[in-house]
Write a protein that holds these residues in place. Structure first.
Motif, PDB file in Angstrom:
ATOM      1  N   ILE A  52       0.811  -1.214   0.000  1.00 34.68           N
ATOM      2  CA  ILE A  52       0.000   0.000   0.000  1.00 34.68           C
ATOM      3  C   ILE A  52       0.848   1.271   0.000  1.00 34.68           C
ATOM      4  O   ILE A  52       0.595   2.202  -0.778  1.00 34.68           O
ATOM      5  N   GLU A  53       1.858   1.342   0.845  1.00 33.13           N
ATOM      6  CA  GLU A  53       2.656   2.567   0.930  1.00 33.13           C
ATOM      7  C   GLU A  53       3.373   2.856  -0.386  1.00 33.13           C
ATOM      8  O   GLU A  53       3.485   4.009  -0.804  1.00 33.13           O
ATOM      9  N   LYS A  54       3.841   1.799  -1.039  1.00 28.88           N
ATOM     10  CA  LYS A  54       4.491   1.997  -2.336  1.00 28.88           C
ATOM     11  C   LYS A  54       3.466   2.388  -3.395  1.00 28.88           C
ATOM     12  O   LYS A  54       3.739   3.225  -4.262  1.00 28.88           O
ATOM     13  N   LEU A  55       2.273   1.795  -3.310  1.00 29.30           N
ATOM     14  CA  LEU A  55       1.217   2.141  -4.245  1.00 29.30           C
ATOM     15  C   LEU A  55       0.851   3.614  -4.121  1.00 29.30           C
ATOM     16  O   LEU A  55       0.628   4.309  -5.125  1.00 29.30           O
ATOM     17  N   LYS A  56       0.814   4.116  -2.890  1.00 30.34           N
ATOM     18  CA  LYS A  56       0.548   5.541  -2.682  1.00 30.34           C
ATOM     19  C   LYS A  56       1.627   6.386  -3.366  1.00 30.34           C
ATOM     20  O   LYS A  56       1.318   7.398  -4.017  1.00 30.34           O
ATOM     21  N   THR A  57       2.876   5.984  -3.234  1.00 31.93           N
ATOM     22  CA  THR A  57       3.965   6.703  -3.891  1.00 31.93           C
ATOM     23  C   THR A  57       3.808   6.653  -5.408  1.00 31.93           C
ATOM     24  O   THR A  57       4.082   7.639  -6.107  1.00 31.93           O
ATOM     25  N   MET A  58       3.342   5.530  -5.912  1.00 31.44           N
ATOM     26  CA  MET A  58       3.132   5.390  -7.358  1.00 31.44           C
ATOM     27  C   MET A  58       2.063   6.356  -7.851  1.00 31.44           C
ATOM     28  O   MET A  58       2.237   7.013  -8.884  1.00 31.44           O
ATOM     29  N   TYR A  59       0.962   6.453  -7.131  1.00 25.68           N
ATOM     30  CA  TYR A  59      -0.052   7.448  -7.499  1.00 25.68           C
ATOM     31  C   TYR A  59       0.565   8.846  -7.512  1.00 25.68           C
ATOM     32  O   TYR A  59       0.374   9.627  -8.449  1.00 25.68           O
ATOM     33  N   GLY A  60       1.283   9.145  -6.436  1.00 30.98           N
ATOM     34  CA  GLY A  60       1.858  10.477  -6.295  1.00 30.98           C
ATOM     35  C   GLY A  60       2.838  10.838  -7.386  1.00 30.98           C
ATOM     36  O   GLY A  60       3.079  12.025  -7.657  1.00 30.98           O
ATOM     37  N   ALA A  61       3.418   9.823  -8.039  1.00 30.97           N
ATOM     38  CA  ALA A  61       4.408  10.053  -9.095  1.00 30.97           C
ATOM     39  C   ALA A  61       3.771  10.358 -10.449  1.00 30.97           C
ATOM     40  O   ALA A  61       4.474  10.745 -11.390  1.00 30.97           O
ATOM     41  N   CYS A  62       2.458  10.212 -10.570  1.00 32.55           N
ATOM     42  CA  CYS A  62       1.806  10.301 -11.872  1.00 32.55           C
ATOM     43  C   CYS A  62       1.534  11.740 -12.307  1.00 32.55           C
ATOM     44  O   CYS A  62       1.021  12.550 -11.535  1.00 32.55           O
ATOM     45  N   ASP A  63       1.832  12.012 -13.560  1.00 36.47           N
ATOM     46  CA  ASP A  63       1.364  13.238 -14.209  1.00 36.47           C
ATOM     47  C   ASP A  63      -0.070  13.052 -14.706  1.00 36.47           C
ATOM     48  O   ASP A  63      -0.796  14.025 -14.889  1.00 36.47           O
ATOM     49  N   LEU A  64      -0.446  11.783 -14.917  1.00 41.58           N
ATOM     50  CA  LEU A  64      -1.806  11.465 -15.348  1.00 41.58           C
ATOM     51  C   LEU A  64      -2.085  10.004 -15.035  1.00 41.58           C
ATOM     52  O   LEU A  64      -1.270   9.134 -15.325  1.00 41.58           O
ATOM     53  N   TYR A  65      -3.250   9.758 -14.430  1.00 40.77           N
ATOM     54  CA  TYR A  65      -3.709   8.381 -14.237  1.00 40.77           C
ATOM     55  C   TYR A  65      -4.880   8.149 -15.191  1.00 40.77           C
ATOM     56  O   TYR A  65      -5.757   9.012 -15.332  1.00 40.77           O
ATOM     57  N   VAL A  66      -4.885   6.972 -15.839  1.00 38.60           N
ATOM     58  CA  VAL A  66      -5.881   6.688 -16.870  1.00 38.60           C
ATOM     59  C   VAL A  66      -6.692   5.451 -16.512  1.00 38.60           C
ATOM     60  O   VAL A  66      -6.128   4.380 -16.253  1.00 38.60           O
ATOM     61  N   VAL A  67      -8.017   5.608 -16.480  1.00 37.31           N
ATOM     62  CA  VAL A  67      -8.941   4.479 -16.349  1.00 37.31           C
ATOM     63  C   VAL A  67      -9.622   4.309 -17.705  1.00 37.31           C
ATOM     64  O   VAL A  67     -10.416   5.161 -18.116  1.00 37.31           O
ATOM     65  N   ALA A  68      -9.295   3.227 -18.395  1.00 42.71           N
ATOM     66  CA  ALA A  68      -9.812   3.005 -19.749  1.00 42.71           C
ATOM     67  C   ALA A  68     -10.828   1.864 -19.802  1.00 42.71           C
ATOM     68  O   ALA A  68     -11.150   1.366 -20.882  1.00 42.71           O
ATOM     69  N   SER A  69     -11.366   1.476 -18.671  1.00 48.42           N
ATOM     70  CA  SER A  69     -12.227   0.290 -18.586  1.00 48.42           C
ATOM     71  C   SER A  69     -13.539   0.456 -19.339  1.00 48.42           C
ATOM     72  O   SER A  69     -14.060   1.563 -19.494  1.00 48.42           O
ATOM     73  N   ARG A  70     -14.081  -0.690 -19.744  1.00 46.04           N
ATOM     74  CA  ARG A  70     -15.417  -0.737 -20.336  1.00 46.04           C
ATOM     75  C   ARG A  70     -16.477  -1.036 -19.274  1.00 46.04           C
ATOM     76  O   ARG A  70     -17.629  -0.608 -19.408  1.00 46.04           O
ATOM     77  N   TYR A  71     -16.105  -1.805 -18.251  1.00 47.34           N
ATOM     78  CA  TYR A  71     -17.007  -2.136 -17.144  1.00 47.34           C
ATOM     79  C   TYR A  71     -16.218  -2.075 -15.844  1.00 47.34           C
ATOM     80  O   TYR A  71     -15.080  -2.548 -15.785  1.00 47.34           O
ATOM     81  N   GLU A  72     -16.837  -1.524 -14.804  1.00 44.51           N
ATOM     82  CA  GLU A  72     -16.191  -1.453 -13.497  1.00 44.51           C
ATOM     83  C   GLU A  72     -17.248  -1.369 -12.395  1.00 44.51           C
ATOM     84  O   GLU A  72     -18.366  -0.887 -12.625  1.00 44.51           O
ATOM     85  N   GLY A  73     -16.860  -1.808 -11.210  1.00 44.60           N
ATOM     86  CA  GLY A  73     -17.651  -1.506 -10.035  1.00 44.60           C
ATOM     87  C   GLY A  73     -17.254  -0.144  -9.527  1.00 44.60           C
ATOM     88  O   GLY A  73     -18.099   0.725  -9.272  1.00 44.60           O
ATOM     89  N   GLY A  74     -15.958   0.103  -9.427  1.00 47.58           N
ATOM     90  CA  GLY A  74     -15.421   1.388  -9.011  1.00 47.58           C
ATOM     91  C   GLY A  74     -14.879   2.136 -10.223  1.00 47.58           C
ATOM     92  O   GLY A  74     -15.628   2.844 -10.897  1.00 47.58           O
ATOM     93  N   PRO A  75     -13.604   2.009 -10.510  1.00 44.12           N
ATOM     94  CA  PRO A  75     -12.627   1.298  -9.693  1.00 44.12           C
ATOM     95  C   PRO A  75     -12.144   2.157  -8.533  1.00 44.12           C
ATOM     96  O   PRO A  75     -12.362   3.368  -8.512  1.00 44.12           O
ATOM     97  N   GLN A  76     -11.484   1.510  -7.570  1.00 45.17           N
ATOM     98  CA  GLN A  76     -10.947   2.239  -6.429  1.00 45.17           C
ATOM     99  C   GLN A  76      -9.978   3.339  -6.859  1.00 45.17           C
ATOM    100  O   GLN A  76      -9.828   4.347  -6.178  1.00 45.17           O
ATOM    101  N   ALA A  77      -9.317   3.135  -7.995  1.00 45.79           N
ATOM    102  CA  ALA A  77      -8.345   4.124  -8.473  1.00 45.79           C
ATOM    103  C   ALA A  77      -8.966   5.504  -8.627  1.00 45.79           C
ATOM    104  O   ALA A  77      -8.281   6.520  -8.447  1.00 45.79           O
ATOM    105  N   ILE A  78     -10.250   5.572  -8.966  1.00 44.17           N
ATOM    106  CA  ILE A  78     -10.893   6.876  -9.111  1.00 44.17           C
ATOM    107  C   ILE A  78     -10.929   7.600  -7.775  1.00 44.17           C
ATOM    108  O   ILE A  78     -10.611   8.790  -7.679  1.00 44.17           O
ATOM    109  N   LEU A  79     -11.305   6.889  -6.718  1.00 46.74           N
ATOM    110  CA  LEU A  79     -11.334   7.490  -5.387  1.00 46.74           C
ATOM    111  C   LEU A  79      -9.929   7.841  -4.917  1.00 46.74           C
ATOM    112  O   LEU A  79      -9.688   8.931  -4.381  1.00 46.74           O
ATOM    113  N   GLU A  80      -9.000   6.922  -5.108  1.00 45.92           N
ATOM    114  CA  GLU A  80      -7.649   7.100  -4.577  1.00 45.92           C
ATOM    115  C   GLU A  80      -6.902   8.228  -5.290  1.00 45.92           C
ATOM    116  O   GLU A  80      -6.254   9.057  -4.646  1.00 45.92           O
TER     117      GLU A  80
END
Length: 305
Positions: free
Chosen positions: A209-237
Motif C-alpha cells: 500500500i505505501e508503495k502504491l501511494k507513492t506510485m499514485y503520487g508520481a503520476c502526471d496522469l492516471y488513466v482508467v480506460a475500462s469498459r465495465y467497473e464496479g469502481g474502480p478504487q483508483a478513481i477514489l484514490e
C-alpha cells in the motif's frame, strides 16, 4: 447489530475493503458468523463457502461489484438464480450495475459507492515520489495499476480496456515524452504492446500500500480506460491524492470526477488542470470512510427491519 463480512482471501482489493470495514466499525463487526445478525457477502462468488442452513438463518446482503454482459452466460445466470434464494438484498456500487442486477432479481437493490481511507490516500510531492521510485523526472508519467490480462496468456481482459489504454498512450506519446508506470498484476498484454511500440515503462507488481501511494503520487496522469467497473478504487484514490485523472464513463466515475475528466478513450486526449484536480478532490470527500460508512450501516439496518 453485528455484521460478519465474507472476504475472498485472495490478497486483492476485496480483502482490503473487508479489513478497512473491520478497522473502522469494530462495534458492528463480528468474526463469529453464528453470532451475526447480517452476513455481508462482499465476495459474492464465495457464497457457497457458507453452509446453506446458515445463510437461511441470517439476513444476507450480497455485493455485486460489476457484471460484464458478454461474459454473463447461461451458467452464470443459473448460479445467480441459485444464490438469489439465499439473498435478502443486494448492494451495488453504481447505477450501471444496479440496472443489470434489477433484471435478474426482485430483491431490494441498494446503490452505495465504495469508500476511501483518508489515512492512506492523501496528496504527496510528485517530484519526491518519482525520485523514490527511480522514475525519470523529465518524462510524462502515465499510471495504470489494474489487471489487464486473462490467466497466464496475453489475451486482453477487455472489460478493463487494456487495448484502449494502449491506444491512448500511443496517441499522447506523439505530444509528450511518455513513461508508463504499471502496477497490479497480470499486465502482460499492456507490457507486450508497450514493448512492441518502444514505449518505456516501469512495472511494480502487486506493490504494498505505501508503495502504491507513492506510485499514485508520481503520476502526471492516471488513466482508467475500462469498459465495465464496479469502481474502480483508483478513481477514489487518485482524486483523494489530487492526481490528474481521466476515465471512461464507467463505474463510479460520474459520481466523483468532473465531467471534463470523463472522456472517450482513446479518441480524446485530455490532461486535467489544477481547477479540475481540486474539483475532483472536493467531490471525493463525501466518500471518506469516516462519513460514508454510515451509508453502509443504513443498508444493513434497513435489511434487518
Amino acid at each position: 447489530m453485528k455484521i460478519y463480512v465474507l472476504a475472498p482471501r485472495e490478497n486483492w482489493i476485496c480483502d482490503r475493503i473487508a479489513q478497512e470495514w473491520k478497522d473502522n466499525n469494530p462495534e458492528y463487526n463480528t468474526e463469529d458468523i453464528h453470532g451475526s445478525d447480517v452476513i455481508w457477502l462482499l465476495a459474492g462468488w464465495c457464497w457457497n463457502h457458507v453452509p446453506a442452513d446458515l445463510l437461511r438463518s441470517k439476513k444476507v446482503v450480497l455485493t455485486v461489484h460489476h457484471i460484464v454482459p458478454e461474459k454473463f452466460d447461461e451458467s452464470k445466470i443459473t448460479e445467480f438464480r441459485m444464490r438469489d434464494q439465499f439473498v435478502d438484498a443486494y448492494h451495488v456500487p453504481n447505477e450501471k450495475t444496479a440496472g443489470i442486477v434489477d433484471q435478474l432479481t426482485d430483491k431490494p437493490i441498494y446503490i452505495c459507492s465504495y469508500w476511501y481511507e483518508p489515512k492512506l490516500w492523501s496528496p504527496i510531492d510528485k517530484n519526491e515520489a518519482q525520485k523514490s521510485l527511480g522514475l525519470p523526472v523529465d518524462k510524462f508519467i502515465i499510471g495504470s495499476f489494474q489487471r489487464d490480462t486473462e490467466g497466464g496468456s496475453l489475451k486482453p481482459k477487455l472489460e478493463k480496456g487494456p487495448d484502449l489504454f494502449c491506444e491512448f498512450v500511443k496517441k499522447i506519446s506523439r505530444e509528450h515524452d511518455v513513461h508508463v508506470l504499471l502496477g497490479g498484476w497480470r499486465r502482460g498484454f499492456v507490457i507486450n504492446e508497450l514493448e512492441n511500440n518502444s514505449i518505456p515503462f516501469s512495472f511494480f507488481e502487486q506493490a504494498p500500500i505505501e508503495k502504491l501511494k507513492t506510485m499514485y503520487g508520481a503520476c502526471d496522469l492516471y488513466v482508467v480506460a475500462s469498459r465495465y467497473e464496479g469502481g474502480p478504487q483508483a478513481i477514489l484514490e487518485a482524486a483523494a491524492m489530487k492526481v490528474p485523472i481521466v476515465s471512461t464513463d464507467v463505474g463510479i466515475a460520474s459520481n466523483v470526477l468532473s465531467p471534463y475528466c470523463i472522456i472517450d478513450i482513446p479518441e480524446q486526449i485530455y490532461i486535467p488542470g489544477s481547477h479540475l484536480i481540486e474539483k475532483n478532490y472536493q467531490n471525493v470527500q463525501r466518500y471518506n470512510i469516516d462519513f460514508h460508512k454510515r451509508n453502509y450501516l443504513k443498508i444493513f439496518e434497513s435489511v434487518l427491519t
